[in-house]
Design an enzyme around this catalytic site. Structure first.
Site, PDB file in Angstrom:
ATOM      1  N   GLU A 149      48.924  45.237  54.164  1.00  0.00           N
ATOM      2  CA  GLU A 149      48.294  43.915  54.203  1.00  0.00           C
ATOM      3  C   GLU A 149      46.828  43.969  53.801  1.00  0.00           C
ATOM      4  OE1 GLU A 149      48.592  39.846  54.604  1.00  0.00           O
ATOM      5  OE2 GLU A 149      50.167  41.357  54.768  1.00  0.00           O
TER       6      GLU A 149
ATOM      7  N   ARG B 285      41.736  57.316  27.609  1.00  0.00           N
ATOM      8  CA  ARG B 285      41.887  57.194  26.158  1.00  0.00           C
ATOM      9  C   ARG B 285      40.557  56.981  25.446  1.00  0.00           C
ATOM     10  NH1 ARG B 285      42.189  52.238  23.891  1.00  0.00           N
ATOM     11  NH2 ARG B 285      43.817  52.898  22.425  1.00  0.00           N
TER      12      ARG B 285
ATOM     13  N   ASP C 217      40.270  48.477  18.765  1.00  0.00           N
ATOM     14  CA  ASP C 217      41.218  47.879  19.701  1.00  0.00           C
ATOM     15  C   ASP C 217      40.891  46.412  19.960  1.00  0.00           C
ATOM     16  OD1 ASP C 217      42.724  50.103  20.138  1.00  0.00           O
ATOM     17  OD2 ASP C 217      41.614  50.756  21.902  1.00  0.00           O
TER      18      ASP C 217
END
Length: 242
Positions: free
Chosen positions: A113, A150, A164
């Site tokens: 929780e 990466r 990208d």
């Protein structure tokens, strides 16, 4: 770079770390990634790390002591401690690039929780994947790790991630590979000409088009040239005419 991921489900992460680019980066010592079992720092019998919340309420909370001892054991002078949390700042490419420049990143994967609020006294940043809630922080921890690794030097070719989506402020242009024609579906002629100047122009136009069609909000923050603005007007006109 060193990344420590603190979790109560280490096996859930091991499978991801043993594949693809992350595995190769670890194998050639470009990054050190450690999966730390939070239960190893439990102060209770049976390695318990959760309990019911003070004041009542649904669910179980992760306890303060295990995190306290884990952070104390792992943190160094050059460490940055983050925790995956729905109330954190949304993770993006800019954040990934900033983390990739760090020497040591400690990622705490939350669960149940929630977490005892005292843990946040030792946190540098809270990170969210978006406006939704998951059952635990393991998937976000892996997403952060993948996005960061990466970007490290020599993990992939620099030009691969510099172009990208989001790295250049726009969505990426479409990609094609062989065969040139299949079942009537063709690769755009410009990509087969060998004219690199025209190819670069086409890719920029298509990146702007993809962004305008799918994420127009990005155009408000992107660095756009006069040529870009002209292309955007052409794109708007073409879309309006459809």
């Amino acid at each position: 770079m060193k990344i420590d991921i603190v979790t109560i489900f280490p096996d859930m992460l091991k499978a991801c770390l043993d594949e693809s680019i992350i595995r190769r980066a670890v194998g050639i010592n470009l990054v050190e990634i450690n999966i730390v079992d939070l239960r190893d720092y439990s102060v209770l019998k049976h390695r318990k790390v959760d309990d019911t919340p003070y004041g009542g309420g649904a669910g179980m909370l992760m306890q303060f002591p295990p995190f306290y001892h884990a952070i104390k054991a792992l943190k160094q002078e050059n460490s940055t401690v983050i925790i995956t949390s729905p109330r954190g700042q949304v993770f993006n490419q800019e954040t990934a690039e900033r983390y990739a420049k760090l020497d040591h990143l400690i990622i705490l994967a939350g669960h149940y929780e929630g977490i005892d609020e005292r843990v946040y006294n030792f946190i540098d940043e809270e990170v969210s994947m978006g406006d939704f809630v998951l059952t635990g922080g393991e998937l976000p921890a892996m997403m952060i790790t993948d996005a960061v690794v990466r970007l490290l030097d020599n993990v992939i070719k620099k030009e691969s991630h510099e172009n990208d989506s989001f790295s250049m402020g726009l969505l990426e242009h479409p990609h094609y590979t062989k065969p040139a024609v299949y079942e009537g579906f063709e690769v755009p002629e410009v990509l087969r000409t060998g004219n690199h100047q025209e190819i670069a122009k086409w890719r920029r136009y298509e990146a702007l088009k993809q962004t305008y069609m799918k994420r127009p909000d990005l155009l408000e923050k992107a660095e756009l040239s006069k040529s870009d603005l002209k292309m955007i007007e052409e794109i708007k006109k073409a879309v309006d005419e459809k």
